[in-house]
Design a protein around this motif. Sequence first.
Motif, PDB file in Angstrom:
ATOM      1  N   ASP A   1      -1.264   3.168   5.828  1.00  0.00           N
ATOM      2  CA  ASP A   1      -1.000   4.209   4.830  1.00  0.00           C
ATOM      3  C   ASP A   1      -0.129   5.327   5.404  1.00  0.00           C
ATOM      4  O   ASP A   1       0.664   5.940   4.692  1.00  0.00           O
TER       5      ASP A   1
ATOM      6  N   ARG B   1       0.845  -1.187   0.000  1.00  0.00           N
ATOM      7  CA  ARG B   1       0.000   0.000   0.000  1.00  0.00           C
ATOM      8  C   ARG B   1       0.883   1.239   0.000  1.00  0.00           C
ATOM      9  O   ARG B   1       1.879   1.300   0.709  1.00  0.00           O
TER      10      ARG B   1
ATOM     11  N   GLY C   1      -6.089   0.254   8.048  1.00  0.00           N
ATOM     12  CA  GLY C   1      -5.565   0.659   6.751  1.00  0.00           C
ATOM     13  C   GLY C   1      -5.060   2.090   6.740  1.00  0.00           C
ATOM     14  O   GLY C   1      -4.055   2.391   6.087  1.00  0.00           O
TER      15      GLY C   1
ATOM     16  N   HIS D   1      -9.906  -1.479   5.644  1.00  0.00           N
ATOM     17  CA  HIS D   1      -9.387  -0.455   4.717  1.00  0.00           C
ATOM     18  C   HIS D   1     -10.527   0.346   4.103  1.00  0.00           C
ATOM     19  O   HIS D   1     -10.545   0.623   2.911  1.00  0.00           O
TER      20      HIS D   1
END
Length: 440
Positions: free
Chosen positions: A134, A3, A130, A419
């Motif tokens: 990130d 990601r 998520g 996510h």
Amino acid sequence: MLRRPSACLQFAVLALSAAGCGGVAGTSAANMPCPPPTAPPAASSADSSGKPGRTKLSVALVPWIPDAAGDAFASLRTMIEDGFESQHAAIDLDLRLVKSDDSYHNPVRLAGWLASGRYDLVEIDTMVLGDLIDADVLEPWPSVPERDYLAAARSGSTEIDGSGKPAWWGVPHLTCGFFLVTRSEKLDAASSIIGLVKAARESGKPLLGNFASSWDLPALYLDARVDNGLDATNPAALSNALKPPLEAASTAALKQLAELCRKGDNNPCIDGTYDETQEGPVDEFVKGSAIGYWGFSERLHRTVALMKAQGMPVAGLRVSTIPLGTSATPLLFTDAFVRRKGCSGDPACNAAAAAWAEFITRDDVVRDLLLSRDAGPAAVPRYLLPATSSAFQAEPIARDALYAELRPLAQSGRSFPSHASMYERRGVLVHLLETQLAAR
């Protein structure tokens, strides 16, 4: 799955970690110049009294734990810290416990804690996992304790890496979901929203809960989407379901559930009444003014405590999943411990984190938390849900009638998406849903 870190969130994290836990009032983090990142401090080699040779491990627990002892968690903190440090004398555990803190759903706030090194481990709702991946403030666990994790807890805490193997970004500890509590056999047996409405209407009493929550309302909508046919095993489909437009059958089901709360021209379930007094549905149910209520399983703690205090029999309480469509498939949140980036590169932090994960997921430790052992031997259980099947089998949890009803629901539950960027997306969705719920 690799990601790409979000530049926007990374800027906000850097600003927050530089400013401290509360950030900078009146200043947009996105518009602030990016300060040079600072490496998190290495694990301390001295305890709080300055004694050498101890590793300090800072851990933040989720804030949604009932304060069973009524002492602002002093007894719970002592039980956990003493239990852990008695087995790990070389580690000084610094445990954060608060009664309620909405910042636990704010990924920028959580990322700031981790990026600054304020906490080595933070127990999060994995719906924001998520966002934290990130933000590039986490690292996966090299390994997790071997436990029989619930399917929902495993799904919410892992990702498949490039080699096709699961990467554990969190160590599952607790799970949570929406449940229906009643004494009515008919209400308990309802397997669809049509059956639920019929049983509630026939009782002549309201069915209560709180829709005025910017976190719970979107989650209830996802529950309804699954009960109306959305594939609960498809995380991408669940995440996309948070994007407008609203799905008609799911919105109608929530509207029907909300109308079961109406009292004339007033509806305390949607007008904020039960957001300000969150125990209101429980209190009304115990008084006999409601046929039941829906909410998280830990609401049973207050329910049972009030009933026992008033000499009312607890036997006969029923717990089930809320049917919000043509079926009733429970979706579960997972509370899991994530670790700050850089912990694995610090041998002391790495070892202390592994020791904590092994300790806090043990059946006997989870049992003591669930049964409110910090509040004394006769205390009412917290009715939190564990993240493992084996914890349900620990005595005397295995003999508790309410845990016996919760166990199959937890074992069959599916995971909310990790996510979904729900913190960011929820505003538009909540506005649309609230508009539909308020319409007459």
